[in-house]
Enzyme design. Structure first.
Site, PDB file in Angstrom:
ATOM      1  N   SER A 103       0.835  -1.193   0.000  1.00 59.65           N
ATOM      2  CA  SER A 103       0.000   0.000   0.000  1.00 59.65           C
ATOM      3  C   SER A 103       0.881   1.259   0.000  1.00 59.65           C
ATOM      4  CB  SER A 103      -0.957  -0.025   1.190  1.00 59.65           C
ATOM      5  OG  SER A 103      -1.861   1.039   1.151  1.00 59.65           O
ATOM      6  N   ASP A 249      -3.618   5.867  -3.600  1.00 60.87           N
ATOM      7  CA  ASP A 249      -2.422   5.283  -3.004  1.00 60.87           C
ATOM      8  C   ASP A 249      -1.945   4.122  -3.876  1.00 60.87           C
ATOM      9  OD1 ASP A 249      -4.344   3.384  -2.410  1.00 60.87           O
ATOM     10  OD2 ASP A 249      -3.845   3.226  -0.286  1.00 60.87           O
ATOM     11  N   ASP A 251      -2.030   0.765  -3.977  1.00 57.30           N
ATOM     12  CA  ASP A 251      -2.878  -0.338  -4.439  1.00 57.30           C
ATOM     13  C   ASP A 251      -4.304   0.125  -4.694  1.00 57.30           C
ATOM     14  OD1 ASP A 251      -3.327   0.069  -1.697  1.00 57.30           O
ATOM     15  OD2 ASP A 251      -3.882  -2.004  -1.331  1.00 57.30           O
ATOM     16  N   ASP A 253      -6.809   1.179  -3.025  1.00 63.61           N
ATOM     17  CA  ASP A 253      -7.999   0.904  -2.223  1.00 63.61           C
ATOM     18  C   ASP A 253      -8.451   2.158  -1.479  1.00 63.61           C
ATOM     19  OD1 ASP A 253      -5.913   0.967  -0.391  1.00 63.61           O
ATOM     20  OD2 ASP A 253      -6.596  -0.768   0.756  1.00 63.61           O
TER      21      ASP A 253
END
Length: 461
Positions: A103, A249, A251, A253
């Site tokens: 992340s 960000d 990834d 999510d």
């Protein structure tokens, strides 16, 4: 029985895996996690995806070998966001899913997010704890067969169609949207969604910056929550005359918003905005929120006739509360947004679609939609502290303020509420820091004064 040497593994956190490369997380650890995941969940089909970090392909390959060795067949998404793994796990009926991602953590870190059937989080005190113990012990059972792996790129088109279904494309007005993928994983997936929207006739124009995945992260680790990372998006919004900006960000999510003037929109106001949008279409529904910044969210939900449900911070806890309550939407001030119609999972793509639709329907800008709410309930933003003795520091703050509080809540950390202001102080689930949020009813000066007072107490002055 297949017995491996026991090994201490320090990368298991509250509900996911994050660790420094080499010392805490390596290919052996990844293999053990895959092997344990297959055994503990009895998994026969697992979805695997990975982010754009340089180490993610090798870690994903080791993870997949472990899953196969444990008897699980793997459908490999390749480069994909965490939410694509969630979607594929639930939509295609897999027994579980794992995303290899760090992340927004530093470049020398990596990690994994793990879910079971239906993209449900693993119980931190149940399957997740059992998995961690088995991975460390190395005492693996012999499976009846070895699993196989096949690439699964076709999942993205199915996901893109499902995302486009979240909005009424016919309601959209011509808008220019600047998107900043931060050289993370979002770019290719965004392009698939944009292509599906274009196919449906959406009158949207997109300006893309830092769009290509680049494991070197030439513009820094993508974490738009950090103030130092916001000017690039803000300036690009202004330079291109965009109606709004969106940044993700690593990834994707989480997604973050900027208005047409390039002003960053704090996540708690986006939670209120999306809650109001859902309740306008679905009166009386439940909305889940985290306990860090709540005054605006509670006020919006009450005013719209909804029911507020508070959950502990963190995706595993918010998702559990949503599933138990049947909530239509859940939001955290950290820019995690969860949707019942997205398998109760979080998505960084659904929010910007909903905001674009909302701006179109209301006929006013994002900044205008939020200006009144931001004046009515000013907040400090989250302030992080690295302290030598966090427990003692928190005790000083509580001892000072608790006698005057009209409400005390320990859902997550400690929240104390007063007639015209409130604060939450908590230790992070994933990092060695203490986090502070201060908010008030209409008094930005009070927020600043109480923030300074609490900072002094934390420092011991």
């Amino acid at each position: 029985m297949v017995t491996m040497p026991a090994r201490r593994i320090d990368c298991f956190k509250a509900y996911d895996v994050r660790g420094r490369l080499g010392s805490e997380l390596d290919e052996d650890v990844a293999w053990r996690i895959g092997r344990a995941f297959a055994q503990v969940l009895g998994a026969r089909q697992v979805i695997v995806g990975r982010d754009s970090r340089a180490t993610s392909p090798d870690l994903a390959a080791a993870l997949i070998r472990g899953l196969n060795d444990g008897g699980a067949d793997v459908r490999d998404l390749g480069l994909a966001g965490t939410e694509e793994m969630y979607f594929a796990t639930a939509h295609f009926g897999a027994d579980g899913g794992i995303e290899v991602t760090a992340s927004h953590n530093p470049i020398d870190y990596n990690g994994m997010k793990l879910v079971g059937r239906g993209a449900a989080p693993l119980d931190p005190e149940g399957d997740f704890a059992t998995l961690a113990a088995l991975a460390q012990s190395g005492a693996f059972a012999e499976p009846a067969r070895r699993g196989g792996t096949r690439d699964f790129p076709e999942a993205r088109a199915v996901y893109a169609r499902a995302l486009a279904d979240f909005i009424d494309v016919s309601a959209l007005h011509p808008l220019t949207v600047l998107v900043n993928a931060g050289n993370g994983t979002a770019g290719p997936t965004f392009d698939a969604i944009a292509a599906e929207l274009e196919r449906r006739g959406a009158p949207l124009r997109f300006i893309r910056i830092n769009h290509q995945p680049d494991p070197a992260f030439p513009n820094g680790i993508p974490n738009p929550l950090l103030p130092e990372n916001q000017p690039m998006t803000a300036e690009a919004v202004r330079d291109h005359g965009a109606d709004l900006g969106v940044a993700w960000d690593g990834d994707f999510d989480r997604c973050f918003f900027f208005d047409a003037q390039g002003n960053f929109i704090p996540g708690e106001y986006v939670v209120g905005l999306l809650a109001a949008a859902f309740l306008e279409k679905h009166p009386g529904e439940k909305i889940v929120h985290d306990p860090r910044v709540v005054l605006n969210t509670r006020d919006v939900i009450a005013g719209a006739g909804g029911q507020a449900v508070q959950a502990r911070t963190g995706h595993a806890f918010v998702k559990r509360a949503m599933r138990e309550s049947g909530a239509i939407y859940g939001g955290e001030m950290s820019a995690h947004h969860y949707f019942r119609d997205f398998h109760f999972a979080d998505s960084g793509m659904v929010p910007w679609l909903l905001v674009v639709e909302l701006v179109s329907r209301k006929g006013i800008s994002l900044g205008e939609l939020l200006a009144e709410r931001m004046r009515a309930f000013p907040s400090s933003g989250e302030i992080n502290f690295r302290l030598d003795d966090p427990a003692a520091a928190i005790d000083r703050v509580v001892a000072h303020f608790a006698p005057q509080a009209i409400r005390r809540d320990e859902t997550d950390g400690i929240s104390l509420e007063f007639p015209d202001w409130r604060f939450n102080l908590r230790r992070s689930n994933t990092e060695p820091v203490v986090r502070l949020n201060v908010e008030s009813r209409g008094d930005a000066g009070l927020v600043a004064a109480k923030r300074a007072e609490i900072e002094g107490l934390l420092a011991g002055s």
